[in-house]
Scaffold this motif. Structure first.
Motif, mmCIF file in Angstrom:
data_model
loop_
_atom_site.group_PDB
_atom_site.id
_atom_site.type_symbol
_atom_site.label_atom_id
_atom_site.label_comp_id
_atom_site.label_asym_id
_atom_site.label_seq_id
_atom_site.Cartn_x
_atom_site.Cartn_y
_atom_site.Cartn_z
ATOM 1 N N SER A 44 0.865 -1.183 0.000
ATOM 2 C CA SER A 44 0.000 0.000 0.000
ATOM 3 C C SER A 44 0.894 1.223 0.000
ATOM 4 O O SER A 44 1.894 1.279 0.722
ATOM 5 N N ILE A 45 0.517 2.211 -0.811
ATOM 6 C CA ILE A 45 1.344 3.419 -0.950
ATOM 7 C C ILE A 45 0.454 4.631 -0.897
ATOM 8 O O ILE A 45 -0.764 4.539 -1.162
ATOM 9 N N PRO A 46 1.030 5.806 -0.557
ATOM 10 C CA PRO A 46 0.225 7.028 -0.615
ATOM 11 C C PRO A 46 -0.278 7.256 -2.028
ATOM 12 O O PRO A 46 0.401 6.929 -3.012
ATOM 13 N N PHE A 47 -1.488 7.806 -2.154
ATOM 14 C CA PHE A 47 -2.086 7.944 -3.476
ATOM 15 C C PHE A 47 -1.286 8.867 -4.382
ATOM 16 O O PHE A 47 -1.323 8.723 -5.598
ATOM 17 N N ASP A 48 -0.535 9.824 -3.786
ATOM 18 C CA ASP A 48 0.222 10.737 -4.650
ATOM 19 C C ASP A 48 1.394 10.051 -5.344
ATOM 20 O O ASP A 48 2.064 10.654 -6.187
ATOM 21 N N GLN A 49 1.652 8.748 -5.010
ATOM 22 C CA GLN A 49 2.712 8.004 -5.696
ATOM 23 C C GLN A 49 2.184 7.233 -6.912
ATOM 24 O O GLN A 49 2.952 6.562 -7.601
ATOM 25 N N VAL A 50 0.880 7.322 -7.159
ATOM 26 C CA VAL A 50 0.299 6.710 -8.367
ATOM 27 C C VAL A 50 0.655 7.583 -9.564
ATOM 28 O O VAL A 50 0.502 8.811 -9.525
ATOM 29 N N ASN A 51 1.167 6.944 -10.607
ATOM 30 C CA ASN A 51 1.590 7.634 -11.839
ATOM 31 C C ASN A 51 2.657 8.695 -11.554
ATOM 32 O O ASN A 51 2.645 9.780 -12.162
ATOM 33 N N ASP A 52 3.578 8.378 -10.613
ATOM 34 C CA ASP A 52 4.679 9.322 -10.350
ATOM 35 C C ASP A 52 5.934 8.906 -11.112
ATOM 36 O O ASP A 52 7.028 9.377 -10.819
ATOM 37 N N ASP A 53 5.767 7.994 -12.102
ATOM 38 C CA ASP A 53 6.869 7.524 -12.952
ATOM 39 C C ASP A 53 7.907 6.715 -12.157
ATOM 40 O O ASP A 53 9.082 6.667 -12.524
ATOM 41 N N TYR A 54 7.431 6.096 -11.075
ATOM 42 C CA TYR A 54 8.302 5.203 -10.306
ATOM 43 C C TYR A 54 7.476 3.972 -9.946
ATOM 44 O O TYR A 54 6.361 4.090 -9.432
ATOM 45 N N GLU A 63 1.371 2.356 -11.732
ATOM 46 C CA GLU A 63 1.824 3.206 -12.834
ATOM 47 C C GLU A 63 1.067 2.878 -14.134
ATOM 48 O O GLU A 63 1.656 2.536 -15.164
ATOM 49 N N PRO A 64 -0.285 2.943 -14.126
ATOM 50 C CA PRO A 64 -1.035 2.621 -15.349
ATOM 51 C C PRO A 64 -0.843 3.643 -16.463
ATOM 52 O O PRO A 64 -1.063 3.340 -17.635
ATOM 53 N N GLY A 65 -0.421 4.871 -16.098
ATOM 54 C CA GLY A 65 -0.324 5.910 -17.105
ATOM 55 C C GLY A 65 1.087 6.304 -17.468
ATOM 56 O O GLY A 65 1.280 7.289 -18.198
ATOM 57 N N THR A 66 2.112 5.547 -16.987
ATOM 58 C CA THR A 66 3.498 5.837 -17.354
ATOM 59 C C THR A 66 4.167 4.560 -17.813
ATOM 60 O O THR A 66 3.604 3.472 -17.727
ATOM 61 N N ALA A 67 5.414 4.715 -18.281
ATOM 62 C CA ALA A 67 6.177 3.564 -18.745
ATOM 63 C C ALA A 67 7.132 3.058 -17.680
ATOM 64 O O ALA A 67 8.060 2.309 -17.980
ATOM 65 N N ALA A 68 6.882 3.433 -16.406
ATOM 66 C CA ALA A 68 7.823 3.083 -15.341
ATOM 67 C C ALA A 68 7.857 1.579 -15.076
ATOM 68 O O ALA A 68 8.925 1.020 -14.775
ATOM 69 N N TRP A 90 4.781 0.964 -23.881
ATOM 70 C CA TRP A 90 4.523 1.674 -25.136
ATOM 71 C C TRP A 90 4.045 3.106 -24.909
ATOM 72 O O TRP A 90 3.822 3.850 -25.856
ATOM 73 N N VAL A 91 3.859 3.481 -23.639
ATOM 74 C CA VAL A 91 3.375 4.843 -23.340
ATOM 75 C C VAL A 91 4.497 5.843 -23.627
ATOM 76 O O VAL A 91 5.651 5.672 -23.205
ATOM 77 N N ASN A 92 4.151 6.877 -24.381
ATOM 78 C CA ASN A 92 5.105 7.941 -24.725
ATOM 79 C C ASN A 92 6.367 7.417 -25.414
ATOM 80 O O ASN A 92 7.470 7.912 -25.176
ATOM 81 N N ASP A 93 6.165 6.371 -26.269
ATOM 82 C CA ASP A 93 7.324 5.837 -27.006
ATOM 83 C C ASP A 93 7.414 6.411 -28.409
ATOM 84 O O ASP A 93 8.233 5.959 -29.223
ATOM 85 N N THR A 102 -4.200 8.778 -26.728
ATOM 86 C CA THR A 102 -3.977 9.078 -25.305
ATOM 87 C C THR A 102 -2.692 8.465 -24.770
ATOM 88 O O THR A 102 -2.224 8.874 -23.695
ATOM 89 N N ASP A 103 -2.093 7.491 -25.459
ATOM 90 C CA ASP A 103 -0.854 6.878 -24.960
ATOM 91 C C ASP A 103 0.359 7.766 -25.233
ATOM 92 O O ASP A 103 1.446 7.534 -24.697
ATOM 93 N N GLU A 104 0.202 8.802 -26.051
ATOM 94 C CA GLU A 104 1.327 9.689 -26.394
ATOM 95 C C GLU A 104 1.071 11.108 -25.889
ATOM 96 O O GLU A 104 1.272 12.096 -26.599
ATOM 97 N N TYR A 105 0.648 11.227 -24.634
ATOM 98 C CA TYR A 105 0.283 12.536 -24.074
ATOM 99 C C TYR A 105 1.491 13.401 -23.751
ATOM 100 O O TYR A 105 1.384 14.616 -23.607
ATOM 101 N N ASN A 106 2.696 12.793 -23.656
ATOM 102 C CA ASN A 106 3.849 13.587 -23.237
ATOM 103 C C ASN A 106 5.096 13.255 -24.066
ATOM 104 O O ASN A 106 6.209 13.404 -23.585
ATOM 105 N N SER A 107 4.883 12.793 -25.308
ATOM 106 C CA SER A 107 6.026 12.411 -26.131
ATOM 107 C C SER A 107 6.340 13.446 -27.195
ATOM 108 O O SER A 107 7.340 13.328 -27.904
#
Length: 533
Positions: A44-54, A63-68, A90-93, A102-107
């Motif tokens: 269990s982790i703090p919610f602010d660590q979800v999708n923090d690229d780690y 990390e459902p929204g990053t490639a971490a 494959w996210v942001n590749d 939507t998979d290329e939101y930051n590439s």
């Protein structure tokens, strides 16, 4: 099911706040008001660590929204088309994997949203499939009704044939009796005709023998005193009995029955039979008194000495073992050409006379021929009735087999029973005769090869009639017998669409047929083109 698929793209939900890459069905696991628990329960982790690229969770669910996380999954909403999960790697590749981009939101890559166009094409395809299913099922119901009617007609025909069979069996037995009765006088008349002819032949043969014996007696009676003496008999050395090449006085006397001489009255009965096979006439055959030729009289003269006998089969086999075929031919020619030096010149070999009218059985007399004609007519009628009975029995067997055959839950596949379908490829022509056999033959000509004969329905337990199995085809070289599985697909037409060989000697064929179409779901009316969502 098809209708639901058609309606799904038009029923997208109201936007629900959730982390990037999380599907609507899983959004309740991601509650911002409390810590996040990995979906595998590992941490269990703090919610602010979800999708923090780690990557904190072993299953990558944080990390459902990053490639971490290499084992994570990113959810493509793909509004207007089908939702899709892709690997988080494959996210942001730099490659647009989701049709909504939507998979290329930051590439830095701008992805065109193609979901609506894909959805439109998908709906068109589904609509076409639904139309095929509806039309195919309509045809299937017709096939079912056709089989019901055909089955009833075949059952009536079967009852008629079974009733007619008894009558025809009785008729065959009556005709068999009439045939046998007609053959009795025929056989008796033919036997009598043959017996009379054989008696005449025997009389003619004895007459010819007596003429030959009389001619030989005249030749042997050198002093014309009406008797053949020992000395006169000795002038014919070919009558030698001990093989020394000369006829001694004792041998001659033995041939004369111990007497010194023999008159004409006893010569035929006592002497002629003992010397006829060896005796050679002193005059040319043309000087004989004219008499009808007879094979049984002329044939023995071919065996008289000193003509050498032809080599026996054992001698020929010995020569083949020792010498070549060419040498053997030369030796045979030499052996046939050799003659004993001391023997007199051989008499000309008698020519085989062609059969004369006397040697042929004469035509039947009028009464015998009438018996033969009557018997033949009776045989013809019996054989015709017997053939009709066999044809009827064959028809009964075929009808019984067809009526009892498993043509599907409602007989929808029955129309395939008497049909064959072909598919031509670059190399082969494949031929499928449902419920009978599958074969292939070279496209440029040649003999067909069996790919199997009907075995059984081979679909899964819940869909038994979706596949056929054909077994025990022609054996492969150093392999098993060929076999074929035929997959049945829904279609408006009946056609073989493909044939492959997934495994050695195991073929897969696809047959499109209305009989394989399932019942489509009911069509619900749609009010206009308004889309509330």
């Amino acid at each position: 099911m098809l209708l639901l698929l058609l309606l799904l793209p038009m029923c997208w939900a109201v936007e629900v706040r959730r982390p990037r890459g999380v599907s609507l069905t899983n959004h309740h696991f991601y509650d911002e008001s409390k810590p996040f628990t990995c979906l595998d329960g590992s941490a269990s982790i703090p919610f602010d660590q979800v999708n923090d690229d780690y990557c904190d969770c072993k299953d990558g669910s944080d990390e459902p929204g990053t490639a971490a996380c290499p084992n994570g999954s990113f959810h493509c909403t793909n509004t207007g088309y089908k939702a899709l999960y892709i690997s988080s790697r494959w996210v942001n590749d730099g490659v647009c994997d989701c049709c909504d981009g939507t998979d290329e939101y930051n590439s830095g890559i701008v992805c065109e949203n193609t979901c609506k166009e894909k959805g439109r094409k998908e709906r068109e395809t589904l609509q076409q499939m639904a139309e095929v299913t509806r039309e195919g099922f309509r045809l299937k119901k017709i096939l079912i009704e056709d089989w019901k009617k055909a089955r009833e007609e075949k059952q009536k025909k079967l009852i008629e044939l079974q009733a007619g069979k008894k009558s025809l069996e009785d008729q065959v037995e009556v005709l068999r009796t009439l045939k046998e009765e007609a053959e009795k006088p025929e056989e008796a008349a033919k036997d009598q005709h043959r017996r009379l002819w054989e008696e005449q032949q025997a009389i003619s043969k004895e007459q010819r023998e007596r003429e030959l014996a009389a001619s030989a007696f005249q030749e042997l009676d050198d002093d014309m005193d009406g008797a053949v003496s020992v000395a006169e008999l000795q002038t014919h050395p070919e009558l030698d009995t001990d093989g020394d090449g000369a006829l001694s006085e004792g041998e001659a006397q033995t041939l004369l029955g111990g007497d010194a001489q023999m008159d004409a009255a006893f010569f035929y009965d006592r002497v002629w039979a003992a010397i006829r096979d060896k005796y050679r006439s002193e005059v040319l055959p043309t000087e004989y008194p004219p008499s009808p030729p007879a094979p049984d009289v002329m044939e023995p003269k071919e065996e008289q000495p000193p003509m050498p006998s032809p080599p026996t089969e054992e001698e020929d086999e010995d020569e083949e073992d020792e010498e070549t075929e060419e040498d053997e031919d030369e030796e045979d020619e030499d052996s046939q050409g050799e003659q004993p030096k001391d023997a007199p010149p051989p008499a000309p070999a008698p020519q085989t006379a062609s059969p004369t009218e006397e040697d042929r059985m004469p035509p039947y007399d009028e009464q015998t021929q009438a018996f033969i004609n009557a018997a033949q007519e009776a045989r013809n009628k019996f054989e015709e009735a017997e053939r009709s009975l066999k044809d009827m029995e064959e028809s009964i067997r075929n009808l019984e087999q067809e009526i009892s055959f498993d043509f599907g839950p409602n007989g929808e596949f029955a129309y395939l029973y008497s049909q064959c379908y072909e598919l031509t490829t670059n190399e082969y022509v494949y031929r499928l005769c449902p419920f009978k056999l599958v074969s292939q033959k070279p496209k440029l000509g040649g003999s067909p090869t069996s790919l199997g004969t009907w075995g059984s329905w081979a679909g899964p337990d819940h869909d038994k009639f979706s596949a056929m199995k054909y077994e025990q085809g022609t054996g492969c070289w150093q392999g098993p017998n060929r076999s074929t599985t035929v997959r049945l697909l829904c279609g408006k037409e009946t056609v073989v669409t493909s044939t492959t060989e997934p495994s050695r000697c195991e073929y897969l064929m696809e047959l499109m047929t209305p009989a394989a179409c399932p019942e489509p779901p009911p069509e619900y009316p749609v009010e206009g083109d308004h889309d509330e969502l």
